[in-house]
Design a protein around this motif. Structure first.
Motif, short mmCIF file in Angstrom:
data_model
loop_
_atom_site.label_atom_id
_atom_site.label_comp_id
_atom_site.label_asym_id
_atom_site.label_seq_id
_atom_site.Cartn_x
_atom_site.Cartn_y
_atom_site.Cartn_z
N ASP A 14 0.84 -1.34 0.00
CA ASP A 14 -0.02 0.06 0.05
C ASP A 14 0.92 1.22 0.02
O ASP A 14 1.38 1.56 1.02
N ALA A 15 1.06 1.79 -1.14
CA ALA A 15 2.18 3.10 -1.24
C ALA A 15 1.29 4.25 -1.59
O ALA A 15 1.56 5.06 -2.30
N ARG A 16 -0.29 4.38 -1.15
CA ARG A 16 -0.85 5.39 -1.36
C ARG A 16 -0.33 6.75 -0.84
O ARG A 16 -0.73 7.95 -1.29
N ASP A 17 0.63 6.57 0.03
CA ASP A 17 1.00 7.99 0.91
C ASP A 17 2.49 8.47 0.31
O ASP A 17 3.21 9.45 0.60
N THR A 81 11.36 -0.72 -8.26
CA THR A 81 10.62 -0.11 -7.25
C THR A 81 10.49 -1.11 -5.93
O THR A 81 9.43 -1.01 -5.23
N ALA A 82 11.65 -1.84 -5.86
CA ALA A 82 11.20 -2.88 -4.74
C ALA A 82 11.13 -2.00 -3.43
O ALA A 82 11.92 -1.22 -3.21
N SER A 83 10.26 -2.35 -2.63
CA SER A 83 10.14 -1.61 -1.28
C SER A 83 11.29 -2.09 -0.31
O SER A 83 11.52 -3.32 -0.19
N THR A 84 11.77 -1.42 0.38
CA THR A 84 12.71 -1.61 1.55
C THR A 84 12.11 -1.78 2.91
O THR A 84 12.62 -2.51 3.75
N GLN A 85 10.71 -1.80 2.82
CA GLN A 85 9.95 -2.10 3.99
C GLN A 85 8.87 -3.02 3.82
O GLN A 85 8.38 -3.22 2.62
N PRO A 86 8.82 -4.02 4.73
CA PRO A 86 7.86 -5.25 4.64
C PRO A 86 6.36 -4.69 4.67
O PRO A 86 6.09 -3.63 5.39
N PRO A 87 5.54 -5.36 3.85
CA PRO A 87 4.11 -4.73 3.93
C PRO A 87 3.39 -4.89 5.07
O PRO A 87 3.72 -5.90 6.16
N GLN A 88 2.60 -3.84 5.64
CA GLN A 88 2.00 -3.86 6.84
C GLN A 88 0.69 -4.28 6.98
O GLN A 88 -0.23 -3.74 5.84
N PRO A 89 0.12 -5.02 7.92
CA PRO A 89 -1.52 -5.23 7.77
C PRO A 89 -2.42 -4.00 7.47
O PRO A 89 -2.07 -3.13 8.26
N PRO A 93 -11.05 -1.78 4.50
CA PRO A 93 -11.51 -3.08 4.08
C PRO A 93 -11.31 -3.25 2.41
O PRO A 93 -11.28 -4.30 1.96
N GLN A 94 -11.03 -1.98 1.64
CA GLN A 94 -10.79 -2.10 0.21
C GLN A 94 -9.25 -2.73 0.00
O GLN A 94 -9.21 -3.59 -0.81
N VAL A 95 -8.35 -2.54 0.86
CA VAL A 95 -7.04 -3.05 0.93
C VAL A 95 -7.18 -4.55 1.21
O VAL A 95 -6.75 -5.54 0.90
N GLN A 96 -8.08 -4.98 2.14
CA GLN A 96 -8.28 -6.24 2.76
C GLN A 96 -8.92 -7.22 1.42
O GLN A 96 -8.37 -8.23 1.32
N LEU A 125 1.44 -6.85 -5.86
CA LEU A 125 0.28 -5.91 -6.16
C LEU A 125 0.63 -4.45 -5.48
O LEU A 125 0.74 -4.55 -4.14
N LYS A 126 0.90 -3.39 -6.09
CA LYS A 126 1.22 -2.21 -5.53
C LYS A 126 -0.23 -1.28 -5.67
O LYS A 126 -0.78 -1.13 -6.53
#
Length: 304
Positions: A14-17, A81-89, A93-96, A125-126
Motif C-alpha cells: 500500500d503505497a498511497r502515501d 521499485t522494490a520496497s525496503t519495508q515489509p508490507p504492513q497489515p 476494507p478495500q485493501v483487505q 500488487l502495488k
C-alpha cells in the motif's frame, strides 16, 4: 462474493502515501479549469487504459477538439521499485479485499502450475494514488489497473473501482475481483512466455496486425480470469448469487466497442486492443465454464 475471513496475501504494497514525484495528486489531466464533467473525465480515464488512448486525446475529442486515436507502445525502462519495508497489515476494507483476492489467485494458479509440473511465482500488487514509478516507466491513475512484466507487479489505484461502479455501470465486489484476476492473467502469460512473443513481434508487423494480437492477449487474460473463478468456487465456494453476472457485466462495459462508442461516438474495429464486449464476455465464460487453461488459447481459436 464470500471473501471475508479468507487468507490475505503478503504480496500487497500500500503505497498511497508515497510521493508521486509530480507535485502530488492525479497526473495526466486536470479535473478543473476546462469545464469538463466528471463523467467525461471518467470515460477518458478508462478509455486510456482499455483502449490504449491518451486521456488528453479523449478529453480533447469530447470537449469539441480534434485528436487522433493511437495505441502507444509501453515504454520499457529500468526503474525498479522494490520496497525496503515489509508490507504492513491494513485495516482498510478495500485493501483487505484486494489482498484476499490476490491470495486466492495465488492459491489457484499455484495449484494449476503444480499439477502441470511447474512452479508458480506469485506477483506483487502495488496500490498507489495518482502516480507511481514502475520498471515499465511512470504509471498513472489514468492508465487504470495494469501489469508491468518487467517487475512482475500489478498496479491499482483504488479510485478506478469508483469509476467502474459509478460511471461505467459495473458495480459489485466480484466485478472488482475480475479486474484483479485479469491483471494476474497477464502475469501468468508473462511466466508462460506469451507476453514476450508479442513484444518480439512489435516492429516487425503492422499496427493493425499488432492490435489484433493484442486483442488475443487480452482475451486470453479474460479467459484466465474465468479459470480462476472456476477453481476458486470449487475450492472455497466464494461465488454468491449474481456474482458471475457482475463479472460479465464488467467485461461487457469495458469492451473496446462499448468504450469507443461512449468516448468518440463511433466504433473503429481495427483500433481494438482488448476486444469487443461480446468477445470479452465469451472468453471469460469459456474459462469459467471449463476451468481449463488449455481452453484459453485465443491465438489458435477464433476470438468471437
Amino acid at each position: 462474493m464470500r471473501w471475508k475471513g479468507n487468507r490475505q496475501s503478503d504480496n500487497v504494497e500500500d503505497a498511497r502515501d508515497e510521493a508521486s514525484g509530480g507535485g502530488g495528486g492525479r497526473q495526466g489531466f486536470s479535473l478543473g479549469g476546462g469545464g469538463l464533467s466528471l463523467g467525461t473525465v471518467a470515460i477518458a480515464l478508462v478509455a486510456s487504459y482499455f483502449l490504449g488512448i491518451n486521456p488528453m486525446t479523449v478529453l480533447n475529442m469530447l470537449s469539441g477538439g480534434g485528436g487522433v486515436v493511437s495505441s502507444p507502445a509501453p515504454s520499457q525502462v529500468s526503474d525498479p521499485t522494490a520496497s525496503t519495508q515489509p508490507p504492513q497489515p491494513s485495516q482498510d476494507p478495500q485493501v483487505q479485499f484486494v489482498a484476499t483476492v490476490l491470495a486466492d489467485t495465488e492459491d489457484v494458479w499455484g495449484e494449476i502450475f503444480k499439477q502441470a509440473g511447474g512452479t508458480y511465482e506469485n506477483p506483487k500488487l502495488k496500490i498507489f494514488r495518482g502516480a507511481t514509478s514502475t520498471a515499465c516507466g511512470r504509471g498513472e491513475s489514468a492508465m487504470g489497473p495494469f501489469y508491468c512484466p518487467a517487475d512482475h507487479k500489478v498496479y491499482v489505484d483504488l479510485a478506478f473501482y469508483d469509476t467502474l461502479r459509478d460511471r461505467l455501470g459495473a458495480p459489485g465486489d466480484f466485478a472488482q475481483a475480475y479486474v484483479i484476476a485479469h491483471e494476474v492473467g497477464h502475469h501468468v502469460q508473462n511466466l508462460l512466455g506469451t507476453s514476450a512473443k508479442l513484444d518480439e513481434a512489435r516492429g516487425r508487423i503492422s499496427k493493425a496486425q499488432y492490435n489484433a494480437l493484442s486483442v488475443r492477449l487480452e482475451l486470453q487474460a479474460d479467459c484466465f480470469a474465468g479459470v480462476w473463478a472456476n477453481h476458486a468456487q470449487r475450492s472455497r465456494q466464494i461465488i454468491e448469487a449474481g456474482d458471475i453476472e457482475e463479472a460479465l457485466n464488467a467485461a461487457s462495459q469495458i469492451g473496446d466497442d462499448t468504450l469507443q462508442r461512449k468516448s468518440q461516438g463511433q466504433v473503429v474495429p481495427e483500433s481494438f486492443t482488448h476486444g469487443s464486449s461480446q468477445q470479452r464476455v465469451s472468453w471469460f465464460k469459456r474459462g469459467f465454464e471449463s476451468g481449463d487453461i488449455n481452453q484459453c488459447n485465443t491465438f489458435t481459436k477464433q476470438p468471437v
